[in-house]
Write an enzyme that holds these catalytic residues in place. Structure first.
Site, PDB file in Angstrom:
ATOM      1  N   CYS A 173      12.126   2.888   6.776  1.00 13.73           N
ATOM      2  CA  CYS A 173      11.830   2.651   8.188  1.00 13.73           C
ATOM      3  C   CYS A 173      12.699   1.534   8.772  1.00 13.73           C
ATOM      4  CB  CYS A 173      10.353   2.306   8.375  1.00 13.73           C
ATOM      5  SG  CYS A 173       9.744   1.081   7.221  1.00 13.73           S
ATOM      6  N   ARG A 195      14.822   3.518  -5.610  1.00 13.68           N
ATOM      7  CA  ARG A 195      14.145   2.338  -6.162  1.00 13.68           C
ATOM      8  C   ARG A 195      14.371   2.263  -7.648  1.00 13.68           C
ATOM      9  NH1 ARG A 195       8.487   1.633  -3.010  1.00 13.68           N
ATOM     10  NH2 ARG A 195       9.490   1.801  -0.981  1.00 13.68           N
ATOM     11  N   GLU A 229      12.867   1.499 -10.890  1.00 15.25           N
ATOM     12  CA  GLU A 229      11.469   1.369 -11.320  1.00 15.25           C
ATOM     13  C   GLU A 229      11.386   0.970 -12.787  1.00 15.25           C
ATOM     14  OE1 GLU A 229       8.808   1.565  -9.429  1.00 15.25           O
ATOM     15  OE2 GLU A 229       9.280   2.818  -7.697  1.00 15.25           O
ATOM     16  N   ARG A 244       7.391   9.034 -10.564  1.00 15.31           N
ATOM     17  CA  ARG A 244       7.975   7.717 -10.343  1.00 15.31           C
ATOM     18  C   ARG A 244       9.433   7.816 -10.722  1.00 15.31           C
ATOM     19  NH1 ARG A 244       6.028   2.884  -9.146  1.00 15.31           N
ATOM     20  NH2 ARG A 244       3.890   3.538  -9.483  1.00 15.31           N
ATOM     21  N   GLU A 296       9.111   9.705   6.502  1.00 11.74           N
ATOM     22  CA  GLU A 296       8.729   8.372   6.963  1.00 11.74           C
ATOM     23  C   GLU A 296       8.376   8.447   8.450  1.00 11.74           C
ATOM     24  OE1 GLU A 296       8.270   5.715   5.180  1.00 11.74           O
ATOM     25  OE2 GLU A 296       8.339   4.037   6.575  1.00 11.74           O
ATOM     26  N   ASP A 356      -3.646   2.790   1.405  1.00  7.92           N
ATOM     27  CA  ASP A 356      -3.014   3.732   0.471  1.00  7.92           C
ATOM     28  C   ASP A 356      -3.850   5.002   0.373  1.00  7.92           C
ATOM     29  OD1 ASP A 356      -0.916   2.179  -0.253  1.00  7.92           O
ATOM     30  OD2 ASP A 356      -1.593   1.742  -2.288  1.00  7.92           O
ATOM     31  N   GLU A 404      -0.894   7.039  -6.182  1.00  8.52           N
ATOM     32  CA  GLU A 404      -0.647   6.769  -4.763  1.00  8.52           C
ATOM     33  C   GLU A 404       0.399   7.760  -4.264  1.00  8.52           C
ATOM     34  OE1 GLU A 404       0.993   2.881  -3.548  1.00  8.52           O
ATOM     35  OE2 GLU A 404       1.876   3.973  -1.863  1.00  8.52           O
ATOM     36  N   ASN A 428       1.020   6.146   2.177  1.00 10.73           N
ATOM     37  CA  ASN A 428       0.285   5.034   2.761  1.00 10.73           C
ATOM     38  C   ASN A 428       0.564   4.935   4.247  1.00 10.73           C
ATOM     39  OD1 ASN A 428       2.778   3.865   3.051  1.00 10.73           O
ATOM     40  ND2 ASN A 428       2.611   2.742   1.152  1.00 10.73           N
ATOM     41  N   CYS A 478       4.079   2.129  10.187  1.00 11.61           N
ATOM     42  CA  CYS A 478       4.835   3.169   9.501  1.00 11.61           C
ATOM     43  C   CYS A 478       3.956   3.815   8.440  1.00 11.61           C
ATOM     44  CB  CYS A 478       6.119   2.628   8.868  1.00 11.61           C
ATOM     45  SG  CYS A 478       5.888   1.761   7.322  1.00 11.61           S
ATOM     46  N   ARG A 533       5.522  13.098  -4.974  1.00 11.63           N
ATOM     47  CA  ARG A 533       4.178  12.720  -5.434  1.00 11.63           C
ATOM     48  C   ARG A 533       3.103  13.648  -4.894  1.00 11.63           C
ATOM     49  NH1 ARG A 533       3.626   6.254  -5.935  1.00 11.63           N
ATOM     50  NH2 ARG A 533       5.401   5.934  -7.338  1.00 11.63           N
TER      51      ARG A 533
HETATM   52  P1  ATP Z   1       3.697   2.276  -6.207  1.00 10.41           P
HETATM   53  O1  ATP Z   1       2.676   1.207  -6.055  1.00 10.41           O
HETATM   54  O2  ATP Z   1       3.163   3.543  -6.819  1.00 10.41           O
HETATM   55  O3  ATP Z   1       4.970   1.807  -6.812  1.00 10.41           O
HETATM   56  P2  ATP Z   1       4.676   1.671  -3.647  1.00 10.41           P
HETATM   57  O4  ATP Z   1       3.570   0.847  -3.106  1.00 10.41           O
HETATM   58  O5  ATP Z   1       5.855   1.012  -4.215  1.00 10.41           O
HETATM   59  O6  ATP Z   1       4.078   2.714  -4.720  1.00 10.41           O
HETATM   60  P3  ATP Z   1       5.553   2.344  -1.072  1.00 10.41           P
HETATM   61  O7  ATP Z   1       6.535   1.269  -1.064  1.00 10.41           O
HETATM   62  O8  ATP Z   1       4.329   2.153  -0.296  1.00 10.41           O
HETATM   63  O9  ATP Z   1       5.138   2.716  -2.554  1.00 10.41           O
HETATM   64  O10 ATP Z   1       6.284   3.716  -0.671  1.00 10.41           O
HETATM   65  C1  ATP Z   1       5.665   4.730   0.099  1.00 10.41           C
HETATM   66  C2  ATP Z   1       5.554   6.032  -0.641  1.00 10.41           C
HETATM   67  O11 ATP Z   1       6.789   6.393  -1.235  1.00 10.41           O
HETATM   68  C3  ATP Z   1       4.577   6.022  -1.805  1.00 10.41           C
HETATM   69  O12 ATP Z   1       3.280   6.226  -1.367  1.00 10.41           O
HETATM   70  C4  ATP Z   1       5.082   7.162  -2.642  1.00 10.41           C
HETATM   71  O13 ATP Z   1       4.634   8.393  -2.122  1.00 10.41           O
HETATM   72  C5  ATP Z   1       6.568   7.085  -2.440  1.00 10.41           C
HETATM   73  N1  ATP Z   1       7.220   6.388  -3.564  1.00 10.41           N
HETATM   74  C6  ATP Z   1       7.403   5.063  -3.706  1.00 10.41           C
HETATM   75  N2  ATP Z   1       8.061   4.785  -4.846  1.00 10.41           N
HETATM   76  C7  ATP Z   1       8.311   5.982  -5.433  1.00 10.41           C
HETATM   77  C8  ATP Z   1       8.967   6.381  -6.642  1.00 10.41           C
HETATM   78  N3  ATP Z   1       9.524   5.487  -7.438  1.00 10.41           N
HETATM   79  N4  ATP Z   1       9.026   7.697  -6.936  1.00 10.41           N
HETATM   80  C9  ATP Z   1       8.491   8.621  -6.121  1.00 10.41           C
HETATM   81  N5  ATP Z   1       7.862   8.312  -4.978  1.00 10.41           N
HETATM   82  C10 ATP Z   1       7.770   7.010  -4.623  1.00 10.41           C
HETATM   83 ZN    ZN Z   2       7.929   2.003   6.227  1.00  9.75          ZN
HETATM   84 MG    MG Z   3       6.472   0.637  -6.139  1.00  7.10          MG
END
Ligand code: ATP
Ligand code: ZN
Ligand code: MG
Length: 515
Positions: free
Chosen positions: A290, A320, A322, A331, A339, A403, A422, A425, A451, A458
């Site tokens: 965003c 990301r 991870e 993940r 978004e 969430d 999750e 959100n 946002c 997921r």
């Molecule tokens: P988590 O706590 O599971 O790491 P996050 O809080 O980092 O999630 P956000 O930053 O809120 O996730 O990102 C928004 C959305 O993007 C999440 O709800 C999820 O659907 C998706 N998302 C985030 N990280 C990943 C990832 N590594 N792989 C797949 N989808 C992801």
């Molecule tokens: Zn955002």
């Molecule tokens: Mg995360």
């Protein structure tokens, strides 16, 4: 002289009152512990719990100037802060390299930070303000005991499956049947059939949630200059999971000759050599998706006619790092997300969030017919008028995040917290972004943003985890969708899918989908 001293006493009394102004509990403000006067120098020893020292010093100065100026025509030449130190609860790590810090002592669960001598110019510097804010934040964080998030259940669905339809791990099935192939760590190639499944759920989401609420599609860039991450705060908060990009030092291919010859002959691409030809990383890859929205309205003046703004972007991947958490499609390092972003006055932003919340609930509960829950997950602190406060209780109409989680039966019983994923959100940011990006209203009204992220991978995984691959067990809207949009053929070659059981799995999936 006696009169001067009398005026000084009055001034100091007023200053003492000024130091507790704005605090419900005067204990939290500043206190003049003692003072002395010699010649032309007035020295004060001030302690304070929550009033910042820079602010305390300036308050004293202003009051003294007012009192002494009006009664005795005496001015305050300058203010200097000597031997100032900040004491923090908790043993907190602070870089000694930061400006204005002279030394740091940690002992018995407390941290003492000694500051350099500060003059009036320093006291007004934003850099000092930011240092004090940082220290405050570290203290709150230490008090929170390392926990990063509040998690508070808001609503949950009823139990829908007496016995689960399936307890298979859809990540495994998708891979084994060859719908996706691991490309590199945390990255997949999605074959047309996998994309078909991803799009089925996503398109229904867009048609049932995003479009009826009037969000319109925009396309956002996917690599961002560092400056953007500084403004959003991500570079400070989540740098450990961001992926960076570098430009080549030169566009002249001849200057790469040594390197290209080497790769030609050895057929190797040594990263440490390649790094020599690259500039420092000046970009990071799409992280929250965003960011460009706030950038777009940066320094723009909005009026009521143009508000609220409601957009969404589904144009590309987010990235990301991870680390050890990478798993299946759930993940990953490269993922896809819808978004949704909005901008407006606070009441507009809250209303839009509430409409979205209702639509999300309907999507999870009726359209996909899944077991879901929603939780309030505001971070452990709350930045408000420059001070960082611990979040004690939640108010859903204040800035914060909700969430959405879906149950993964393959991971365990629904009572097990780890068996929930999750999937998305929804956030209200308050002025967190409109302030640094200078998004303004023409009549000076406050503007907020919100946002919401829908993670395509997921949602699909969670849907398949609860409802399986057989559309007979799917809700009507999805069944209709696949009747209207028949699936593409799967990839079958002599060697792919790799295993016999994979081929059989694929066979079974196709029988389900192609009926
Ligand atoms: P988590 O706590 O599971 O790491 P996050 O809080 O980092 O999630 P956000 O930053 O809120 O996730 O990102 C928004 C959305 O993007 C999440 O709800 C999820 O659907 C998706 N998302 C985030 N990280 C990943 C990832 N590594 N792989 C797949 N989808 C992801
Ligand atoms: Zn955002
Ligand atoms: Mg995360």
């Amino acid at each position: 002289m006696e009169e001067d001293l009398e005026a000084l006493r009055i001034g100091i009394d007023s200053a003492a009152r000024a130091l507790v102004k704005g605090f419900k509990d005067p204990e939290e403000g500043g206190r003049i512990e003692s003072w002395s006067f010699s010649g032309k120098v007035l020295s004060l020893v001030i302690s304070s719990r929550r009033l910042r020292i820079d602010e305390a010093a300036m308050r004293v100065k202003n009051v003294l100037e007012e009192v002494l100026g009006s009664t005795r025509k005496i001015g305050v030449r300058y203010v200097k802060l000597e031997d100032a130190f900040i004491e923090i609860d908790g043993e907190v790590r602070v870089s000694i390299k930061l400006p204005f810090i002279r030394s740091i002592e940690t002992a018995n669960g407390r941290t003492k930070i000694f500051l350099e001598v500060l003059d009036e110019k320093d006291l007004k510097k934003p850099i000092l303000l930011r240092l004090l804010r940082l220290l405050n934040e570290k203290e709150v964080r230490a008090g929170w005991g390392g926990k990063t998030e509040h998690w508070q259940l808001i609503r949950q669905s009823k139990i829908k499956f007496d016995t689960p339809i399936t307890v298979e791990d859809p990540n495994r099935i998708l891979e084994e049947a060859g719908l996706v192939k691991r490309f590199s760590i945390g990255q997949w190639l999605y074959t047309p059939l996998a994309v078909y499944l991803l799009n089925t759920v996503r398109d229904v989401f867009i048609k049932e949630v995003v479009q009826p609420l009037g969000f319109q599609e925009a396309v956002f860039p996917k690599i961002y200059p560092l400056e953007i991450g500084l403004k959003t705060g991500h570079l400070r908060g989540t740098i450990n999971s961001m992926i960076f990009a570098s430009l080549p030092k030169t566009y002249n291919i001849e200057e790469f000759e040594e390197l290209t010859d080497y790769m030609y002959v050895t057929n190797e691409a040594p990263p440490e050599e390649i790094a020599k030809y690259l500039r420092y990383p000046e970009y990071f890859l799409c992280f929250a998706q965003c960011e460009p929205f706030y950038w777009f309205f940066s320094n723009e003046l909005l009026d009521d006619r143009s508000l609220p703004i409601k957009w969404f972007d589904r144009s590309g991947p987010s990235f990301r790092w991870e680390s050890g958490g990478i798993y299946g499609l759930e993940r990953v390092i490269e993922f896809h997300r819808v978004e949704i972003v909005w901008l407006g006055k606070p009441e507009q932003v809250v209303e839009i969030r509430n409409d979205l919340l209702k639509a999300y609930e309907k999507f999870m509960d009726e359209i996909l017919d899944l077991e879901w829950r929603m939780a309030w997950v505001t971070p452990w602190y709350y930045e408000q008028s420059g001070a960082v406060e611990k979040v004690e209780e939640f108010d859903i109409d204040r800035p914060g995040t909700i969430d959405f989680e879906l149950w993964l039966p393959y991971k365990g019983p629904r009572e097990d917290r780890k068996a929930w994923l999750e999937v998305g959100n929804i956030s209200i940011h308050g002025t967190k972004f409109t302030e640094p990006f200078k998004v303004k209203h023409n009549k000076g009204e406050t503007l907020w943003t919100g946002c919401s992220g829908y993670g395509s991978q997921r949602w699909l995984v969670a849907f398949l985890a609860q409802r399986g691959f057989n559309p007979e067990n799917w809700p009507p809207i999805l069944r209709e969708y696949i009747e209207k949009n028949p699936p593409p053929d799967p990839v079958i070659t002599v060697t792919y899918p790799k295993t016999r059981s994979g081929k059989e799995l694929l066979d079974k999936l196709m029988k389900y989908l192609k009926r």
